[in-house]
Motif scaffolding. Sequence first.
Motif, PDB file in Angstrom:
ATOM      1  N   ILE A 152       0.827  -1.196   0.000  1.00 18.66           N
ATOM      2  CA  ILE A 152       0.000   0.000   0.000  1.00 18.66           C
ATOM      3  C   ILE A 152       0.866   1.254   0.000  1.00 18.66           C
ATOM      4  O   ILE A 152       0.510   2.293  -0.577  1.00 18.66           O
ATOM      5  N   ASP A 153       2.043   1.185   0.631  1.00 16.87           N
ATOM      6  CA  ASP A 153       2.945   2.340   0.665  1.00 16.87           C
ATOM      7  C   ASP A 153       3.430   2.712  -0.735  1.00 16.87           C
ATOM      8  O   ASP A 153       3.579   3.905  -1.049  1.00 16.87           O
ATOM      9  N   GLU A 154       3.668   1.710  -1.583  1.00 18.16           N
ATOM     10  CA  GLU A 154       4.090   2.006  -2.960  1.00 18.16           C
ATOM     11  C   GLU A 154       2.987   2.737  -3.720  1.00 18.16           C
ATOM     12  O   GLU A 154       3.270   3.630  -4.524  1.00 18.16           O
ATOM     13  N   VAL A 155       1.753   2.373  -3.451  1.00 18.76           N
ATOM     14  CA  VAL A 155       0.631   3.053  -4.105  1.00 18.76           C
ATOM     15  C   VAL A 155       0.553   4.501  -3.618  1.00 18.76           C
ATOM     16  O   VAL A 155       0.361   5.428  -4.415  1.00 18.76           O
ATOM     17  N   ALA A 182      -7.154  10.020  -6.689  1.00 19.53           N
ATOM     18  CA  ALA A 182      -6.570  11.363  -6.730  1.00 19.53           C
ATOM     19  C   ALA A 182      -6.285  11.860  -5.320  1.00 19.53           C
ATOM     20  O   ALA A 182      -7.000  11.525  -4.361  1.00 19.53           O
ATOM     21  N   ASP A 183      -5.221  12.634  -5.223  1.00 24.93           N
ATOM     22  CA  ASP A 183      -4.836  13.339  -3.996  1.00 24.93           C
ATOM     23  C   ASP A 183      -4.401  12.400  -2.869  1.00 24.93           C
ATOM     24  O   ASP A 183      -3.223  12.306  -2.549  1.00 24.93           O
ATOM     25  N   ALA A 184      -5.331  11.724  -2.235  1.00 23.44           N
ATOM     26  CA  ALA A 184      -4.981  10.822  -1.129  1.00 23.44           C
ATOM     27  C   ALA A 184      -5.974   9.669  -1.091  1.00 23.44           C
ATOM     28  O   ALA A 184      -7.124   9.800  -1.530  1.00 23.44           O
ATOM     29  N   LEU A 185      -5.515   8.531  -0.570  1.00 23.61           N
ATOM     30  CA  LEU A 185      -6.379   7.350  -0.490  1.00 23.61           C
ATOM     31  C   LEU A 185      -7.347   7.490   0.678  1.00 23.61           C
ATOM     32  O   LEU A 185      -6.960   7.897   1.781  1.00 23.61           O
ATOM     33  N   ASP A 186      -8.616   7.137   0.428  1.00 18.63           N
ATOM     34  CA  ASP A 186      -9.544   7.066   1.543  1.00 18.63           C
ATOM     35  C   ASP A 186      -9.562   5.635   2.089  1.00 18.63           C
ATOM     36  O   ASP A 186      -8.900   4.738   1.560  1.00 18.63           O
ATOM     37  N   THR A 187     -10.327   5.432   3.141  1.00 19.10           N
ATOM     38  CA  THR A 187     -10.349   4.127   3.805  1.00 19.10           C
ATOM     39  C   THR A 187     -10.837   3.027   2.861  1.00 19.10           C
ATOM     40  O   THR A 187     -10.276   1.924   2.828  1.00 19.10           O
ATOM     41  N   GLU A 190      -8.041   2.166   0.345  1.00 16.77           N
ATOM     42  CA  GLU A 190      -6.969   1.394   0.983  1.00 16.77           C
ATOM     43  C   GLU A 190      -7.395  -0.054   1.209  1.00 16.77           C
ATOM     44  O   GLU A 190      -6.611  -0.984   0.973  1.00 16.77           O
ATOM     45  N   ARG A 191      -8.638  -0.247   1.625  1.00 19.77           N
ATOM     46  CA  ARG A 191      -9.128  -1.600   1.868  1.00 19.77           C
ATOM     47  C   ARG A 191      -9.196  -2.381   0.547  1.00 19.77           C
ATOM     48  O   ARG A 191      -8.831  -3.558   0.500  1.00 19.77           O
ATOM     49  N   TRP A 192      -9.649  -1.724  -0.514  1.00 20.38           N
ATOM     50  CA  TRP A 192      -9.734  -2.390  -1.819  1.00 20.38           C
ATOM     51  C   TRP A 192      -8.350  -2.795  -2.316  1.00 20.38           C
ATOM     52  O   TRP A 192      -8.133  -3.932  -2.750  1.00 20.38           O
ATOM     53  N   ILE A 193      -7.384  -1.889  -2.216  1.00 19.33           N
ATOM     54  CA  ILE A 193      -6.021  -2.171  -2.670  1.00 19.33           C
ATOM     55  C   ILE A 193      -5.405  -3.310  -1.848  1.00 19.33           C
ATOM     56  O   ILE A 193      -4.806  -4.239  -2.393  1.00 19.33           O
ATOM     57  N   SER A 194      -5.563  -3.231  -0.544  1.00 19.45           N
ATOM     58  CA  SER A 194      -4.989  -4.263   0.330  1.00 19.45           C
ATOM     59  C   SER A 194      -5.591  -5.634   0.028  1.00 19.45           C
ATOM     60  O   SER A 194      -4.887  -6.653   0.030  1.00 19.45           O
ATOM     61  N   ASN A 195      -6.884  -5.666  -0.255  1.00 17.57           N
ATOM     62  CA  ASN A 195      -7.563  -6.920  -0.566  1.00 17.57           C
ATOM     63  C   ASN A 195      -7.040  -7.511  -1.879  1.00 17.57           C
ATOM     64  O   ASN A 195      -6.785  -8.720  -1.973  1.00 17.57           O
ATOM     65  N   ILE A 196      -6.849  -6.676  -2.897  1.00 12.26           N
ATOM     66  CA  ILE A 196      -6.321  -7.154  -4.181  1.00 12.26           C
ATOM     67  C   ILE A 196      -4.897  -7.669  -4.009  1.00 12.26           C
ATOM     68  O   ILE A 196      -4.537  -8.745  -4.519  1.00 12.26           O
ATOM     69  N   ILE A 197      -4.071  -6.935  -3.278  1.00 11.67           N
ATOM     70  CA  ILE A 197      -2.681  -7.366  -3.064  1.00 11.67           C
ATOM     71  C   ILE A 197      -2.646  -8.697  -2.322  1.00 11.67           C
ATOM     72  O   ILE A 197      -1.867  -9.599  -2.655  1.00 11.67           O
TER      73      ILE A 197
END
Length: 351
Positions: A152-155, A182-187, A190-197
């Motif tokens: 998530i940090d790389e994103v 855009a701008d910053a990740l919302d909750t 972040e949850r969607w990205i973490s789930n895919i990873i």
Amino acid sequence: MTKLYVFNPEHDLALAANMSNFTAPHAGRKLRFDLGYIPALWAGEDDYVLVDDVEKAMMSYGRLRAKIGGTPKKFVDKTQLHHLYINKVEPWGWDLALRSFLIRNGVDASILPTEDEIAEIRNLSHRQQAVGMLSQLQLPGTIGSSWCASTIDEVKQALASHGRIVVKAPWSSSGRGVRFMADALDTYQERWISNIIEKQGCVTIEPYYNKVKDFGMEFESDGEGSVRYLGLSLFQTRNGAYTGNLIATEDEKQQILNAYVSDDLLFSVQENICKYMGCLLKGKYQGPFGVDMMIVAKPDKDGFLLQPCVEINLRRTMGHVALSIPPFKDGFTRVMHVELTDKYRVSVRKR
């Protein structure tokens, strides 16, 4: 050689799940039920087309034939597979779920890809392949970069650097695995990205571009190192979902794109894709595939650039379907629409 053709539009989701007993969501099952007849557009007269409902398929294909011409085709359902003599199966795309379904319903496993061969196809369908090919298509007049991120940090770093990015799941279907950020990740993001990873190992990232037009190029691999270019696919989307394709001659389609990019650039990209994918797919994949692209406005808004590899679809595409419908000769181009009211329907009408 007698072939069995299968329209399995849930293929991309099945690749992501990577299970032999995958059950498609309702929308995927409905799309397959309503449009299962479309392989009749390219099947031979001695081939079979697998559908859920033979009578419905004959009626739907008959309506389409009344508009575009064509010959009658043979439709079968799964209960008839035990009795058919076929030499080859050509689906929309290969995945474990389709292989398992065909074997359960009486198709000889010896004419199907092995599980290891399907694992190779799944690997080749990963969006990292588009990342690799895009890096080889950096020609004058093109733009584009993409990369994989496994944390998530790389994103977050990519978002901080570019301001706006597009994040994609490695395997996904019809834009559902794509998020604009855009701008910053919302909750939720972040949850969607973490789930895919967690499930798929990484996400791919690319900068956001000011898109002007979607299109694609369609190809076919012989599996022996040669790739044949089939034609352009000028398609339409609404809210990220495919809605239709322009049916026209190649010259007419190129004239439309020439308002943005040159024939020379399109030809160079086409040649480079044939060479790159010929090497990549040799001994691993025989069949159709498509490469989605887009025209983007230059950052200073003074002209346009080509993003030559938004994604690779290692399967048949709706662009291939459109190419199987001959252009009309009355001075009109046509548009092939896939409409959703109470059911999915393919229609062809004047532009």
